[in-house]
Design a protein around this motif. Structure first.
Motif, PDB file in Angstrom:
ATOM      1  N   ALA A 159      44.294 185.209 -66.064  1.00 10.34           N
ATOM      2  CA  ALA A 159      45.075 186.448 -66.101  1.00 10.34           C
ATOM      3  C   ALA A 159      44.377 187.610 -65.405  1.00 10.34           C
ATOM      4  O   ALA A 159      45.022 188.441 -64.759  1.00 10.34           O
ATOM      5  N   ARG A 160      43.065 187.676 -65.528  1.00 11.54           N
ATOM      6  CA  ARG A 160      42.330 188.837 -65.014  1.00 11.54           C
ATOM      7  C   ARG A 160      41.498 188.524 -63.766  1.00 11.54           C
ATOM      8  O   ARG A 160      40.943 189.435 -63.158  1.00 11.54           O
ATOM      9  N   ASN A 161      41.372 187.245 -63.448  1.00 15.81           N
ATOM     10  CA  ASN A 161      40.515 186.817 -62.347  1.00 15.81           C
ATOM     11  C   ASN A 161      39.082 187.310 -62.536  1.00 15.81           C
ATOM     12  O   ASN A 161      38.400 187.704 -61.587  1.00 15.81           O
ATOM     13  N   ARG A 162      38.650 187.325 -63.803  1.00 17.53           N
ATOM     14  CA  ARG A 162      37.289 187.721 -64.156  1.00 17.53           C
ATOM     15  C   ARG A 162      36.752 186.775 -65.211  1.00 17.53           C
ATOM     16  O   ARG A 162      37.512 186.176 -65.966  1.00 17.53           O
ATOM     17  N   ASP A 163      35.436 186.688 -65.262  1.00 18.36           N
ATOM     18  CA  ASP A 163      34.785 185.835 -66.266  1.00 18.36           C
ATOM     19  C   ASP A 163      34.653 186.614 -67.573  1.00 18.36           C
ATOM     20  O   ASP A 163      34.172 187.754 -67.577  1.00 18.36           O
ATOM     21  N   LEU A 164      35.062 186.010 -68.668  1.00 14.31           N
ATOM     22  CA  LEU A 164      35.030 186.706 -69.959  1.00 14.31           C
ATOM     23  C   LEU A 164      33.600 187.030 -70.378  1.00 14.31           C
ATOM     24  O   LEU A 164      33.343 188.123 -70.911  1.00 14.31           O
ATOM     25  N   TYR A 165      32.678 186.122 -70.139  1.00 10.80           N
ATOM     26  CA  TYR A 165      31.282 186.374 -70.513  1.00 10.80           C
ATOM     27  C   TYR A 165      30.721 187.576 -69.747  1.00 10.80           C
ATOM     28  O   TYR A 165      30.132 188.484 -70.343  1.00 10.80           O
ATOM     29  N   GLU A 166      30.905 187.580 -68.439  1.00 13.98           N
ATOM     30  CA  GLU A 166      30.365 188.677 -67.626  1.00 13.98           C
ATOM     31  C   GLU A 166      31.018 190.005 -67.989  1.00 13.98           C
ATOM     32  O   GLU A 166      30.345 191.040 -68.061  1.00 13.98           O
ATOM     33  N   THR A 167      32.323 189.975 -68.244  1.00 13.97           N
ATOM     34  CA  THR A 167      33.029 191.198 -68.643  1.00 13.97           C
ATOM     35  C   THR A 167      32.511 191.700 -69.985  1.00 13.97           C
ATOM     36  O   THR A 167      32.257 192.904 -70.164  1.00 13.97           O
ATOM     37  N   GLY A 168      32.339 190.773 -70.915  1.00 16.93           N
ATOM     38  CA  GLY A 168      31.856 191.152 -72.241  1.00 16.93           C
ATOM     39  C   GLY A 168      30.443 191.699 -72.223  1.00 16.93           C
ATOM     40  O   GLY A 168      30.136 192.677 -72.917  1.00 16.93           O
ATOM     41  N   LYS A 169      29.576 191.098 -71.429  1.00 20.59           N
ATOM     42  CA  LYS A 169      28.196 191.584 -71.345  1.00 20.59           C
ATOM     43  C   LYS A 169      28.141 192.969 -70.701  1.00 20.59           C
ATOM     44  O   LYS A 169      27.318 193.811 -71.087  1.00 20.59           O
ATOM     45  N   ALA A 170      29.017 193.218 -69.727  1.00 15.84           N
ATOM     46  CA  ALA A 170      29.061 194.545 -69.104  1.00 15.84           C
ATOM     47  C   ALA A 170      29.520 195.588 -70.119  1.00 15.84           C
ATOM     48  O   ALA A 170      28.973 196.700 -70.178  1.00 15.84           O
ATOM     49  N   LEU A 171      30.507 195.246 -70.931  1.00 14.14           N
ATOM     50  CA  LEU A 171      30.970 196.151 -71.976  1.00 14.14           C
ATOM     51  C   LEU A 171      29.884 196.369 -73.030  1.00 14.14           C
ATOM     52  O   LEU A 171      29.748 197.479 -73.571  1.00 14.14           O
ATOM     53  N   GLU A 172      29.132 195.341 -73.313  1.00 10.95           N
ATOM     54  CA  GLU A 172      28.027 195.463 -74.264  1.00 10.95           C
ATOM     55  C   GLU A 172      27.001 196.478 -73.768  1.00 10.95           C
ATOM     56  O   GLU A 172      26.512 197.324 -74.539  1.00 10.95           O
ATOM     57  N   GLU A 173      26.667 196.402 -72.491  1.00  7.34           N
ATOM     58  CA  GLU A 173      25.720 197.360 -71.914  1.00  7.34           C
ATOM     59  C   GLU A 173      26.268 198.778 -71.968  1.00  7.34           C
ATOM     60  O   GLU A 173      25.533 199.735 -72.222  1.00  7.34           O
ATOM     61  N   GLN A 174      27.566 198.918 -71.752  1.00  5.97           N
ATOM     62  CA  GLN A 174      28.184 200.237 -71.685  1.00  5.97           C
ATOM     63  C   GLN A 174      28.403 200.858 -73.063  1.00  5.97           C
ATOM     64  O   GLN A 174      28.193 202.067 -73.256  1.00  5.97           O
ATOM     65  N   HIS A 175      28.827 200.055 -74.028  1.00  7.27           N
ATOM     66  CA  HIS A 175      29.246 200.597 -75.317  1.00  7.27           C
ATOM     67  C   HIS A 175      28.299 200.277 -76.476  1.00  7.27           C
ATOM     68  O   HIS A 175      27.972 201.165 -77.266  1.00  7.27           O
ATOM     69  N   HIS A 176      27.898 199.013 -76.592  1.00  4.29           N
ATOM     70  CA  HIS A 176      27.112 198.629 -77.766  1.00  4.29           C
ATOM     71  C   HIS A 176      25.638 198.977 -77.637  1.00  4.29           C
ATOM     72  O   HIS A 176      25.019 199.440 -78.605  1.00  4.29           O
ATOM     73  N   LYS A 177      25.076 198.771 -76.464  1.00  8.88           N
ATOM     74  CA  LYS A 177      23.639 199.006 -76.295  1.00  8.88           C
ATOM     75  C   LYS A 177      23.238 200.446 -76.609  1.00  8.88           C
ATOM     76  O   LYS A 177      22.237 200.662 -77.313  1.00  8.88           O
ATOM     77  N   PRO A 178      23.965 201.472 -76.133  1.00  7.20           N
ATOM     78  CA  PRO A 178      23.575 202.841 -76.493  1.00  7.20           C
ATOM     79  C   PRO A 178      23.629 203.098 -78.000  1.00  7.20           C
ATOM     80  O   PRO A 178      22.780 203.804 -78.544  1.00  7.20           O
ATOM     81  N   VAL A 179      24.620 202.515 -78.680  1.00  8.72           N
ATOM     82  CA  VAL A 179      24.723 202.679 -80.135  1.00  8.72           C
ATOM     83  C   VAL A 179      23.532 202.025 -80.821  1.00  8.72           C
ATOM     84  O   VAL A 179      22.918 202.605 -81.725  1.00  8.72           O
ATOM     85  N   ARG A 180      23.184 200.827 -80.384  1.00  8.12           N
ATOM     86  CA  ARG A 180      22.054 200.110 -80.983  1.00  8.12           C
ATOM     87  C   ARG A 180      20.748 200.859 -80.754  1.00  8.12           C
ATOM     88  O   ARG A 180      19.922 200.991 -81.672  1.00  8.12           O
ATOM     89  N   GLU A 181      20.565 201.391 -79.543  1.00  4.85           N
ATOM     90  CA  GLU A 181      19.336 202.124 -79.242  1.00  4.85           C
ATOM     91  C   GLU A 181      19.249 203.413 -80.049  1.00  4.85           C
ATOM     92  O   GLU A 181      18.166 203.798 -80.514  1.00  4.85           O
ATOM     93  N   ALA A 182      20.379 204.089 -80.253  1.00  7.76           N
ATOM     94  CA  ALA A 182      20.392 205.306 -81.065  1.00  7.76           C
ATOM     95  C   ALA A 182      20.044 204.987 -82.515  1.00  7.76           C
ATOM     96  O   ALA A 182      19.308 205.730 -83.180  1.00  7.76           O
ATOM     97  N   GLU A 183      20.565 203.859 -83.013  1.00  9.59           N
ATOM     98  CA  GLU A 183      20.256 203.451 -84.389  1.00  9.59           C
ATOM     99  C   GLU A 183      18.775 203.120 -84.532  1.00  9.59           C
ATOM    100  O   GLU A 183      18.141 203.482 -85.535  1.00  9.59           O
ATOM    101  N   ASN A 184      18.219 202.451 -83.548  1.00 10.05           N
ATOM    102  CA  ASN A 184      16.789 202.116 -83.595  1.00 10.05           C
ATOM    103  C   ASN A 184      15.922 203.368 -83.553  1.00 10.05           C
ATOM    104  O   ASN A 184      14.906 203.457 -84.258  1.00 10.05           O
ATOM    105  N   THR A 185      16.322 204.332 -82.727  1.00  7.30           N
ATOM    106  CA  THR A 185      15.566 205.591 -82.643  1.00  7.30           C
ATOM    107  C   THR A 185      15.608 206.328 -83.975  1.00  7.30           C
ATOM    108  O   THR A 185      14.585 206.844 -84.454  1.00  7.30           O
TER     109      THR A 185
END
Length: 205
Positions: A159-185
């Motif tokens: 449907a999207r002509n994209r890989d779900l894993y690569e898309t998900g990891k990119a979203l993780e870097e954009q959205h989840h990683k900053p939240v996790r780093e803020a929590e760790n700080t």
């Protein structure tokens, strides 16, 4: 009588011929092992390897042969679920075949929830979001979690002509990683001992 044995199915299984030869602890252990086997089938669509491991573990504890232990576990599984492990597996695979033949709309919907779980609200890493979506899809449609993941990946790619894993990891870097780093700080800021330990360790070499 314990609350566990208030379960009618469990009480019925306890009176079955194979169970009458067991002690209470043997029955409890094999009942729980049947649950582990069931969960393994639902997850992976396989049971031979897990059955082998569980049979060895039970055999060692009871000082019986692995073959005897396997027969006990097979009987207990059938008593608990009303079907053999093979029948459970065949049912899951049959429903997966039907769902695949119906098209990828359902799989695409659940693939979309992976993106939402990573991006919105209490964010989570890709591996957890992918697993949560697969569990949800598998339970709703009576298929294996492995099958659900495969169908989600295929539908997303188509449907999207994209890989779900690569898309998900990119979203993780954009959205989840900053939240996790803020929590760790924030966690480090509240823990003076952790800060002191980090200073004493010095920079990594």
């Amino acid at each position: 009588m314990t609350t566990e044995f208030a379960d009618p199915k469990r009480m019925e299984a306890r009176t079955a011929p194979h169970a009458q030869r067991m002690t209470d602890s043997q029955f409890d252990e094999t009942w729980d092992m049947a649950g582990i086997l069931r969960r393994g089938i639902q997850k992976s669509g396989k049971f031979a390897e897990k059955l082998d491991h569980q049979s060895i573990a039970f055999a060692l504890g009871q000082k019986i042969s692995k073959e005897q232990a396997e027969l006990v576990l097979r009987d207990q599984y059938e008593a608990r679920y009303g079907e053999t492990m093979r029948q459970t597996l065949d049912g899951l695979h049959d429903r997966e075949t039907i769902l695949r033949e119906a098209g990828g709309d359902q799989a695409l919907y659940y693939a979309g929830t992976v993106e939402t779980l990573i991006s919105d609200g209490d964010t989570m890493p890709f591996y957890k979001a992918f697993d949560a979506a697969a569990v949800d899809m598998a339970r709703q449609h009576g298929i294996t979690e492995t099958g659900a993941k495969s169908m989600m990946k295929d539908a997303f790619q188509k449907a999207r002509n994209r890989d779900l894993y690569e898309t998900g990891k990119a979203l993780e870097e954009q959205h989840h990683k900053p939240v996790r780093e803020a929590e760790n700080t924030a966690r480090r800021a509240k823990n003076p001992r952790a800060r002191q330990a980090n200073r004493q360790m010095g920079p990594a070499r």
